[in-house]
Design a protein around this motif. Sequence first.
Motif, short mmCIF file in Angstrom:
data_model
loop_
_atom_site.label_atom_id
_atom_site.label_comp_id
_atom_site.label_asym_id
_atom_site.label_seq_id
_atom_site.Cartn_x
_atom_site.Cartn_y
_atom_site.Cartn_z
N MET A 1 0.83 -1.20 0.00
CA MET A 1 0.00 0.00 0.00
C MET A 1 0.87 1.26 0.00
SD MET A 1 -3.03 1.36 -0.11
CE MET A 1 -4.21 0.07 0.15
N LYS A 2 2.03 1.20 0.66
CA LYS A 2 2.89 2.39 0.71
C LYS A 2 3.35 2.82 -0.68
CE LYS A 2 4.59 1.87 5.39
NZ LYS A 2 5.76 1.73 6.26
N ASN A 3 3.69 1.86 -1.52
CA ASN A 3 4.12 2.17 -2.89
C ASN A 3 2.97 2.80 -3.67
OD1 ASN A 3 5.87 2.22 -5.13
ND2 ASN A 3 5.06 0.27 -5.85
N PHE A 4 1.76 2.27 -3.51
CA PHE A 4 0.58 2.81 -4.16
C PHE A 4 0.32 4.25 -3.71
CE2 PHE A 4 -4.15 3.32 -3.74
CZ PHE A 4 -4.45 3.43 -5.09
N ILE A 5 0.39 4.49 -2.42
CA ILE A 5 0.18 5.83 -1.87
C ILE A 5 1.23 6.80 -2.41
CG2 ILE A 5 0.25 7.20 0.26
CD1 ILE A 5 -1.16 4.79 1.63
N SER A 6 2.47 6.33 -2.50
CA SER A 6 3.54 7.16 -3.04
C SER A 6 3.29 7.53 -4.50
CB SER A 6 4.88 6.42 -2.91
OG SER A 6 5.91 7.15 -3.51
N LYS A 7 2.85 6.56 -5.29
CA LYS A 7 2.53 6.82 -6.70
C LYS A 7 1.36 7.79 -6.82
CE LYS A 7 4.31 2.65 -8.86
NZ LYS A 7 5.21 3.32 -9.78
N MET A 8 0.39 7.67 -5.94
CA MET A 8 -0.76 8.57 -5.96
C MET A 8 -0.32 9.99 -5.62
SD MET A 8 -3.63 6.90 -6.75
CE MET A 8 -2.54 6.70 -8.11
N GLU A 9 0.60 10.14 -4.69
CA GLU A 9 1.10 11.47 -4.33
C GLU A 9 1.76 12.15 -5.52
OE1 GLU A 9 3.60 10.65 -0.96
OE2 GLU A 9 1.90 10.65 0.43
N LYS A 10 2.40 11.37 -6.39
CA LYS A 10 3.03 11.94 -7.59
C LYS A 10 1.98 12.47 -8.56
CE LYS A 10 7.20 9.23 -7.19
NZ LYS A 10 8.01 8.13 -7.71
N LEU A 11 0.75 11.98 -8.44
CA LEU A 11 -0.36 12.48 -9.24
C LEU A 11 -1.15 13.55 -8.48
CD1 LEU A 11 -1.82 9.18 -10.77
CD2 LEU A 11 -0.36 10.87 -11.89
N ASN A 12 -0.60 13.98 -7.34
CA ASN A 12 -1.27 14.95 -6.45
C ASN A 12 -2.59 14.43 -5.91
OD1 ASN A 12 0.75 16.98 -6.66
ND2 ASN A 12 -0.06 17.52 -8.66
N ILE A 13 -2.62 13.14 -5.61
CA ILE A 13 -3.80 12.51 -5.02
C ILE A 13 -3.41 12.02 -3.63
CG2 ILE A 13 -5.41 10.59 -5.17
CD1 ILE A 13 -4.97 10.65 -8.22
N GLU A 14 -4.15 12.50 -2.63
CA GLU A 14 -3.92 12.05 -1.26
C GLU A 14 -4.85 10.88 -0.95
OE1 GLU A 14 -4.37 13.47 3.38
OE2 GLU A 14 -4.82 14.90 1.77
N ILE A 15 -4.26 9.77 -0.54
CA ILE A 15 -5.04 8.60 -0.13
C ILE A 15 -5.13 8.62 1.39
CG2 ILE A 15 -5.17 6.08 -0.11
CD1 ILE A 15 -5.54 7.28 -2.90
N THR A 16 -6.33 8.87 1.89
CA THR A 16 -6.56 8.92 3.34
C THR A 16 -6.60 7.50 3.90
OG1 THR A 16 -8.96 8.81 3.14
CG2 THR A 16 -7.94 11.03 3.08
N ASP A 17 -6.57 7.39 5.22
CA ASP A 17 -6.67 6.08 5.86
C ASP A 17 -7.99 5.39 5.50
OD1 ASP A 17 -4.20 6.44 7.04
OD2 ASP A 17 -5.01 7.07 8.97
N GLU A 18 -9.06 6.17 5.44
CA GLU A 18 -10.37 5.61 5.09
C GLU A 18 -10.36 5.06 3.66
OE1 GLU A 18 -15.06 6.96 4.66
OE2 GLU A 18 -13.60 8.40 5.42
#
Length: 122
Positions: A1-18
Amino acid sequence: MKNFISKMEKLNIEITDEMAEKFEKYYKLLVEKNKVMNLTAITDYDEVLLKHFYDSLSIVRTMDIKNVETVIDVGTGGGFPGIPLKIVFLISVLLTLLVLQVRLSGIIQWHNGQHNLELIVV
């Protein structure tokens, strides 16, 4: 999940805990239902995060999703890209998932109940 969240951040998308929790549930259901429905050839956790969830959300590269009022996902199958889009962006947007095979509608309806998403299965 950490890698996915990191990739999302590069798209300026914040993945919340929910959101992360919803994606985890989605993955588990996909793998479970795939055993009897043949929804996808991709079942490895990291591959699903990248090739289904990330790819579904990468529309932000070409479209301002925040201004969208309605979405239809034609031939949604296992719920891609509609459900990932709903989880992250489309909280107040009407999302229609068009299922072309009756047997697949069960997974979509399960998601509707489990993720508290407002979905319409046609």
